[in-house]
Design a protein around this motif. Structure first.
Motif, PDB file in Angstrom:
ATOM      1  N   GLU A 140     -13.774  92.261  27.493  1.00 17.32           N
ATOM      2  CA  GLU A 140     -14.794  91.457  26.820  1.00 17.32           C
ATOM      3  C   GLU A 140     -15.029  90.106  27.494  1.00 17.32           C
ATOM      4  OE1 GLU A 140     -12.481  93.313  23.282  1.00 17.32           O
ATOM      5  OE2 GLU A 140     -12.221  93.073  25.456  1.00 17.32           O
ATOM      6  N   TRP A 141     -13.994  89.586  28.158  1.00 15.15           N
ATOM      7  CA  TRP A 141     -14.112  88.277  28.789  1.00 15.15           C
ATOM      8  C   TRP A 141     -14.601  88.364  30.229  1.00 15.15           C
ATOM      9  CZ3 TRP A 141      -8.612  86.377  26.999  1.00 15.15           C
ATOM     10  CH2 TRP A 141      -8.608  86.276  25.593  1.00 15.15           C
ATOM     11  N   LEU A 142     -14.813  89.575  30.725  1.00 10.74           N
ATOM     12  CA  LEU A 142     -15.255  89.765  32.109  1.00 10.74           C
ATOM     13  C   LEU A 142     -16.630  90.408  32.217  1.00 10.74           C
ATOM     14  CD1 LEU A 142     -11.909  91.102  33.659  1.00 10.74           C
ATOM     15  CD2 LEU A 142     -12.785  88.762  33.724  1.00 10.74           C
TER      16      LEU A 142
ATOM     17  N   GLN B  74     -15.117  75.130  27.160  1.00 14.29           N
ATOM     18  CA  GLN B  74     -14.787  75.800  28.409  1.00 14.29           C
ATOM     19  C   GLN B  74     -15.059  77.305  28.368  1.00 14.29           C
ATOM     20  OE1 GLN B  74     -12.947  73.711  26.756  1.00 14.29           O
ATOM     21  NE2 GLN B  74     -12.271  72.038  28.083  1.00 14.29           N
ATOM     22  N   GLY B  75     -15.244  77.862  27.177  1.00 12.36           N
ATOM     23  CA  GLY B  75     -15.626  79.256  27.042  1.00 12.36           C
ATOM     24  C   GLY B  75     -14.543  80.238  27.452  1.00 12.36           C
ATOM     25  N   ARG B  76     -14.963  81.469  27.677  1.00 13.96           N
ATOM     26  CA  ARG B  76     -14.015  82.560  27.913  1.00 13.96           C
ATOM     27  C   ARG B  76     -13.269  82.410  29.231  1.00 13.96           C
ATOM     28  NH1 ARG B  76     -18.245  87.568  29.182  1.00 13.96           N
ATOM     29  NH2 ARG B  76     -19.015  86.761  31.175  1.00 13.96           N
ATOM     30  N   LYS B  77     -13.836  81.697  30.219  1.00 11.23           N
ATOM     31  CA  LYS B  77     -13.140  81.574  31.505  1.00 11.23           C
ATOM     32  C   LYS B  77     -11.855  80.771  31.372  1.00 11.23           C
ATOM     33  CE  LYS B  77     -16.685  82.512  34.902  1.00 11.23           C
ATOM     34  NZ  LYS B  77     -17.314  82.118  36.176  1.00 11.23           N
ATOM     35  N   ALA B  78     -11.817  79.834  30.440  1.00 11.88           N
ATOM     36  CA  ALA B  78     -10.570  79.100  30.204  1.00 11.88           C
ATOM     37  C   ALA B  78      -9.496  80.045  29.690  1.00 11.88           C
ATOM     38  CB  ALA B  78     -10.808  77.970  29.215  1.00 11.88           C
ATOM     39  N   LEU B  79      -9.885  81.018  28.867  1.00  9.14           N
ATOM     40  CA  LEU B  79      -8.921  81.980  28.350  1.00  9.14           C
ATOM     41  C   LEU B  79      -8.473  82.952  29.440  1.00  9.14           C
ATOM     42  CD1 LEU B  79     -10.089  80.675  25.800  1.00  9.14           C
ATOM     43  CD2 LEU B  79      -9.978  82.908  24.691  1.00  9.14           C
ATOM     44  N   VAL B  80      -9.396  83.326  30.323  1.00  9.27           N
ATOM     45  CA  VAL B  80      -9.018  84.155  31.464  1.00  9.27           C
ATOM     46  C   VAL B  80      -7.988  83.420  32.325  1.00  9.27           C
ATOM     47  CG1 VAL B  80      -9.831  85.199  33.618  1.00  9.27           C
ATOM     48  CG2 VAL B  80     -11.196  85.425  31.522  1.00  9.27           C
ATOM     49  N   ALA B  81      -8.233  82.138  32.570  1.00 11.69           N
ATOM     50  CA  ALA B  81      -7.290  81.345  33.370  1.00 11.69           C
ATOM     51  C   ALA B  81      -5.933  81.260  32.692  1.00 11.69           C
ATOM     52  CB  ALA B  81      -7.863  79.950  33.607  1.00 11.69           C
ATOM     53  N   GLU B  82      -5.928  81.154  31.363  1.00 11.04           N
ATOM     54  CA  GLU B  82      -4.665  81.115  30.622  1.00 11.04           C
ATOM     55  C   GLU B  82      -3.882  82.415  30.817  1.00 11.04           C
ATOM     56  OE1 GLU B  82      -3.297  78.704  28.990  1.00 11.04           O
ATOM     57  OE2 GLU B  82      -4.809  77.389  28.141  1.00 11.04           O
TER      58      GLU B  82
ATOM     59  N   PHE C  18     -21.041  90.680  39.767  1.00  8.40           N
ATOM     60  CA  PHE C  18     -20.080  91.767  39.663  1.00  8.40           C
ATOM     61  C   PHE C  18     -20.647  92.864  38.766  1.00  8.40           C
ATOM     62  CE2 PHE C  18     -17.694  87.895  40.471  1.00  8.40           C
ATOM     63  CZ  PHE C  18     -16.848  88.263  41.501  1.00  8.40           C
ATOM     64  N   ASP C  19     -20.357  94.099  39.125  1.00 14.93           N
ATOM     65  CA  ASP C  19     -20.884  95.229  38.362  1.00 14.93           C
ATOM     66  C   ASP C  19     -19.999  95.608  37.181  1.00 14.93           C
ATOM     67  OD1 ASP C  19     -23.097  95.498  40.055  1.00 14.93           O
ATOM     68  OD2 ASP C  19     -21.977  96.801  41.434  1.00 14.93           O
ATOM     69  N   THR C  20     -18.688  95.476  37.351  1.00 15.20           N
ATOM     70  CA  THR C  20     -17.765  95.917  36.306  1.00 15.20           C
ATOM     71  C   THR C  20     -16.645  94.900  36.126  1.00 15.20           C
ATOM     72  OG1 THR C  20     -16.227  97.083  37.778  1.00 15.20           O
ATOM     73  CG2 THR C  20     -18.192  98.304  37.025  1.00 15.20           C
ATOM     74  N   PRO C  21     -15.937  94.937  34.989  1.00 14.97           N
ATOM     75  CA  PRO C  21     -14.761  94.072  34.814  1.00 14.97           C
ATOM     76  C   PRO C  21     -13.711  94.269  35.902  1.00 14.97           C
ATOM     77  CG  PRO C  21     -15.441  94.952  32.692  1.00 14.97           C
ATOM     78  CD  PRO C  21     -16.271  95.644  33.730  1.00 14.97           C
ATOM     79  N   ASP C  22     -13.516  95.506  36.359  1.00 13.75           N
ATOM     80  CA  ASP C  22     -12.526  95.738  37.409  1.00 13.75           C
ATOM     81  C   ASP C  22     -12.910  95.077  38.725  1.00 13.75           C
ATOM     82  OD1 ASP C  22     -10.649  97.092  35.922  1.00 13.75           O
ATOM     83  OD2 ASP C  22     -11.456  99.086  36.390  1.00 13.75           O
ATOM     84  N   ASP C  23     -14.213  94.963  38.979  1.00 16.61           N
ATOM     85  CA  ASP C  23     -14.655  94.242  40.175  1.00 16.61           C
ATOM     86  C   ASP C  23     -14.253  92.769  40.090  1.00 16.61           C
ATOM     87  OD1 ASP C  23     -15.795  96.529  41.234  1.00 16.61           O
ATOM     88  OD2 ASP C  23     -17.802  96.083  40.434  1.00 16.61           O
ATOM     89  N   VAL C  24     -14.362  92.188  38.898  1.00 16.49           N
ATOM     90  CA  VAL C  24     -13.963  90.789  38.725  1.00 16.49           C
ATOM     91  C   VAL C  24     -12.454  90.658  38.905  1.00 16.49           C
ATOM     92  CG1 VAL C  24     -14.142  88.745  37.272  1.00 16.49           C
ATOM     93  CG2 VAL C  24     -15.843  90.561  37.048  1.00 16.49           C
ATOM     94  N   ARG C  25     -11.714  91.588  38.334  1.00 18.96           N
ATOM     95  CA  ARG C  25     -10.253  91.556  38.481  1.00 18.96           C
ATOM     96  C   ARG C  25      -9.856  91.573  39.957  1.00 18.96           C
ATOM     97  NH1 ARG C  25     -10.788  95.180  33.874  1.00 18.96           N
ATOM     98  NH2 ARG C  25      -9.906  94.143  32.018  1.00 18.96           N
TER      99      ARG C  25
ATOM    100  N   LEU D 215      -0.393  91.269  41.203  1.00 18.17           N
ATOM    101  CA  LEU D 215      -1.655  90.685  40.738  1.00 18.17           C
ATOM    102  C   LEU D 215      -2.499  91.715  39.992  1.00 18.17           C
ATOM    103  CD1 LEU D 215      -2.431  88.546  43.905  1.00 18.17           C
ATOM    104  CD2 LEU D 215      -1.682  87.699  41.668  1.00 18.17           C
ATOM    105  N   ASP D 216      -2.441  92.975  40.415  1.00 17.97           N
ATOM    106  CA  ASP D 216      -3.132  94.027  39.659  1.00 17.97           C
ATOM    107  C   ASP D 216      -2.575  94.112  38.241  1.00 17.97           C
ATOM    108  OD1 ASP D 216      -4.858  94.817  41.680  1.00 17.97           O
ATOM    109  OD2 ASP D 216      -3.515  96.399  42.425  1.00 17.97           O
ATOM    110  N   GLU D 217      -1.257  94.015  38.135  1.00 15.56           N
ATOM    111  CA  GLU D 217      -0.599  94.086  36.828  1.00 15.56           C
ATOM    112  C   GLU D 217      -1.036  92.938  35.929  1.00 15.56           C
ATOM    113  OE1 GLU D 217       3.932  93.300  35.209  1.00 15.56           O
ATOM    114  OE2 GLU D 217       3.681  94.437  37.061  1.00 15.56           O
ATOM    115  N   VAL D 218      -1.106  91.738  36.503  1.00 20.23           N
ATOM    116  CA  VAL D 218      -1.473  90.554  35.721  1.00 20.23           C
ATOM    117  C   VAL D 218      -2.939  90.601  35.308  1.00 20.23           C
ATOM    118  CG1 VAL D 218      -1.809  88.051  35.875  1.00 20.23           C
ATOM    119  CG2 VAL D 218       0.341  89.082  36.665  1.00 20.23           C
ATOM    120  N   THR D 219      -3.824  90.900  36.257  1.00 20.38           N
ATOM    121  CA  THR D 219      -5.260  90.876  35.940  1.00 20.38           C
ATOM    122  C   THR D 219      -5.653  92.010  34.999  1.00 20.38           C
ATOM    123  OG1 THR D 219      -5.751  92.106  37.978  1.00 20.38           O
ATOM    124  CG2 THR D 219      -5.879  89.696  38.078  1.00 20.38           C
ATOM    125  N   ALA D 220      -4.849  93.064  34.949  1.00 21.08           N
ATOM    126  CA  ALA D 220      -5.130  94.154  34.006  1.00 21.08           C
ATOM    127  C   ALA D 220      -5.013  93.685  32.568  1.00 21.08           C
ATOM    128  CB  ALA D 220      -4.175  95.320  34.251  1.00 21.08           C
TER     129      ALA D 220
END
Length: 272
Positions: free
Chosen positions: A214-216, A41-49, A222-229, A204-209
């Motif tokens: 590295e996983w985004l 499942q790769g890094r997206k599974a860890l992001v979901a976790e 998306f241009d940056t990790p913050d854009d994905v967040r 949600l900002d607090e959680v996604t921070a």
């Protein structure tokens, strides 16, 4: 940022799930269930976790502590399974650890009775994060010290596998017919009244921070990790407002019969 630890001993793989997590000991003297970036499942599974687990915690649901886990495959050279070795060799660097709950037992909807209020909160939360992996066949719930704990959210946030269709996912129903807690008369209305107003952009900002950059990095579109967040924030905030309207519980759920006394006593003893 989540606390960071380094794995010092690879104990054993866990084969219950397709991602083959493993039990590891870390340099903080803790024991963790390691979720690996090299799994299928790769890094997206860890992001979901991270997103689902930390959001659950802030909404008052019981969730084992999460840590950033630095893993060196050298410590697992003694693992004989070649399939597991392939995962470990592909997972050097930053991974995810979930606190191991010693003595916990898997939740069985035939052996435990859950209050409708708690059942409703978990069903609402799973609908919010679109968790498709909490069925009675595979509850991904543990009983520990007599309390219900949530684990394994790698299959949630399924829209992040197809960002162009993420907004459309908001209008789709969440089928909770086979949910592990559907038989406990989940009070979704009360859960909505309590939890929905708490899912703010700030929360949600607090959680996604907490998602490691590295996983985004390199996410298409998306241009940056913050854009994905911010994309996660946008989808989850919108879902929180209306998801209760699309939770499907087929017919009035049947209240669970109490377990036999011998089974209840045995299970409660194992969970203490």
């Amino acid at each position: 940022m989540l606390p960071e630890v380094s794995a010092v001993r690879y104990v054993t793989p866990l084969r219950e799930g397709g991602s083959v997590p493993g039990i590891v000991e870390a340099d903080d003297l803790g024991t963790y269930v390691a979720k690996f970036t090299g799994a299928a499942q790769g890094r997206k599974a860890l992001v979901a976790e991270v997103v689902s687990g930390e959001l659950a915690r802030r909404l008052g649901l019981r969730m084992p502590d999460l840590v950033r886990l630095d893993f060196d495959p050298v410590i697992a050279l003694g693992e004989p399974d070649t399939e597991v070795q392939d995962i470990l060799k592909a997972s050097g660097g930053l991974n995810l650890g979930m606190d191991f709950l010693p003595g916990s037992v898997g939740f069985d909807p035939l052996a435990f009775t859950i209050d409708p209020a708690e059942a409703g909160r978990i069903v609402w939360f799973d609908a919010l994060v679109n968790n498709v992996d909490r069925s009675w066949r595979n509850p991904n719930l543990l009983m520990w010290h007599g309390k219900l704990w949530l684990i394994d959210h790698g299959a949630s946030l399924i829209w992040h596998h197809n960002w162009p269709g993420a907004d459309a996912s908001e209008a789709k129903p969440y089928d909770a017919t086979d949910h592990a807690l559907s038989r406990f008369l989940p009070d979704v209305a009360a859960a909505t009244e309590d939890l929905a107003p708490r899912v703010t952009a700030g929360l949600l900002d607090e959680v996604t921070a907490l998602i490691p950059d590295e996983w985004l990095v390199g996410e298409p579109g998306f241009d940056t990790p913050d854009d994905v967040r911010q994309a996660y924030v946008h989808v989850l905030a919108a879902r929180a407002e209306t998801i209760h309207e699309r939770i499907v519980l087929s017919g009035p759920p049947r209240k669970a019969d109490p377990p036999p006394e011998w089974l209840r006593t045995w299970v409660e003893g194992k969970a203490k």
